[in-house]
Design a protein around this motif. Structure first.
Motif, PDB file in Angstrom:
ATOM      1  N   ASN B  22       0.905  -1.305   0.033  1.00 46.66           N
ATOM      2  CA  ASN B  22       0.025   0.159  -0.141  1.00 46.66           C
ATOM      3  C   ASN B  22       0.668   1.331   0.029  1.00 46.66           C
ATOM      4  N   CYS B  23       0.457   2.456  -0.527  1.00 41.96           N
ATOM      5  CA  CYS B  23       1.024   3.604  -0.523  1.00 41.96           C
ATOM      6  C   CYS B  23      -0.184   4.685  -0.437  1.00 41.96           C
ATOM      7  N   SER B  24       0.234   5.623   0.246  1.00 43.43           N
ATOM      8  CA  SER B  24      -0.722   6.719   0.897  1.00 43.43           C
ATOM      9  C   SER B  24       0.008   7.990   0.655  1.00 43.43           C
ATOM     10  N   TYR B  25      -0.467   8.988   0.241  1.00 43.46           N
ATOM     11  CA  TYR B  25       0.147  10.287  -0.098  1.00 43.46           C
ATOM     12  C   TYR B  25      -0.855  11.566   0.474  1.00 43.46           C
ATOM     13  N   SER B  26      -0.196  12.505   0.800  1.00 39.58           N
ATOM     14  CA  SER B  26      -0.872  13.467   1.484  1.00 39.58           C
ATOM     15  C   SER B  26      -1.668  14.674   0.785  1.00 39.58           C
ATOM     16  N   GLU B  67      -9.289   9.022  -2.326  1.00 38.61           N
ATOM     17  CA  GLU B  67      -8.764   8.687  -1.011  1.00 38.61           C
ATOM     18  C   GLU B  67      -7.331   8.889  -1.033  1.00 38.61           C
ATOM     19  N   LYS B  68      -6.493   9.269  -1.866  1.00 43.29           N
ATOM     20  CA  LYS B  68      -5.269   9.426  -2.063  1.00 43.29           C
ATOM     21  C   LYS B  68      -4.234   8.139  -1.616  1.00 43.29           C
ATOM     22  N   HIS B  69      -4.658   7.126  -2.382  1.00 42.78           N
ATOM     23  CA  HIS B  69      -4.144   5.729  -1.971  1.00 42.78           C
ATOM     24  C   HIS B  69      -3.902   4.961  -3.221  1.00 42.78           C
ATOM     25  N   SER B  71      -2.408   0.796  -4.302  1.00 47.23           N
ATOM     26  CA  SER B  71      -1.977  -0.476  -4.049  1.00 47.23           C
ATOM     27  C   SER B  71      -1.396  -1.061  -5.148  1.00 47.23           C
TER      28      SER B  71
END
Lengths: 117, 108
Positions: B22-26, B67-69, B71
């Motif tokens: 997973n990768c999330s960003y601001s 969702e700024k996400h 996968s």
């Protein structure tokens, strides 16, 4: 195409010596990036060029670092004088029209593994 | 501040398992890249995404802009998939911001 070509692959040098890393981007690519990778900080952008012109060098750690791109097929990253904390893997990468929404892949070289003792 | 977070940091799985990284960003982005780095250091770009989903062989990448996400999925994992997977994001300019990477180990 042979891909992005970097040299040398490995270099061990003594503190205070000048180090020159070289990069040949993929033909036709108008963007060239220099990155540094360390265990502590991961991958960091040092500088990038568009059409041989430096666009952003805010990642260059200090005046000891300099980069040039005299033509579309060659770039150098120079460290003078080198210090042990410069030990890292330096990656060169290139891309075509690397702008928002254009969706182009970035191609990395194999890296130059620098050790300063 | 433009930030990129990856999870997990390390992942060990048995051969054949389905893998998700997973990768999330601001903040809003213009594009997201998934990179693969094998022992020995070479970095390969797997995917570039700005929306939706992409598939290449056993690899699937998805992104949810709201969702700024993002996968990265690997189906039928194999020991040769063992590598570090890095999420990298373009926050509207030409400078990639990198996640810290996920070290994946697939055990035969």
């Amino acid at each position: 195409d042979a891909g992005v070509i970097q040299s040398p692959r490995h270099e061990v040098t003594e503190m205070g010596q000048e180090v020159t890393l070289r990069c040949k981007p993929i033909s036709g690519h108008d963007y060239l990036f220099w990155y540094r990778q360390t265990m502590m900080r991961g991958l960091e952008l040092l500088i990038y060029f568009n059409n041989n012109v430096p666009i952003d060098d805010s990642g260059m750690p200090e005046d000891r670092f300099s980069a040039k791109m005299p033509n579309a097929s060659f770039s150098t990253l120079k460290i003078q004088p080198s210090e042990p904390r410069d030990s890292a893997v330096y990656f060169c990468a290139s891309s075509s029209s690397f702008r928002r929404g254009s969706g182009n892949t970035i191609y990395f070289g194999e890296g130059s593994w620098l050790t300063v003792v | 501040k433009n930030e990129v977070e990856q999870s997990p940091q390390n992942l060990t799985a048995q051969e054949g398992e389905f893998i998700t990284i997973n990768c999330s960003y601001s903040v809003g982005i213009s594009a997201l890249h998934w990179l693969q780095q094998h022992p020995g250091g070479g970095i390969v770009s797997l995917f570039m995404l700005s929306s939706g989903k992409k598939k290449h062989g056993r690899l699937i990448a998805t992104i949810n802009i709201q969702e700024k996400h993002s996968s990265l999925h690997i189906t039928a994992s194999h020991p040769r998939d063992s590598a570090v997977y890095i999420c990298a994001v373009l926050f509207g300019n030409e400078k990639l911001t990198f996640g810290t990477g996920t070290r994946l180990t697939i055990i035969p």
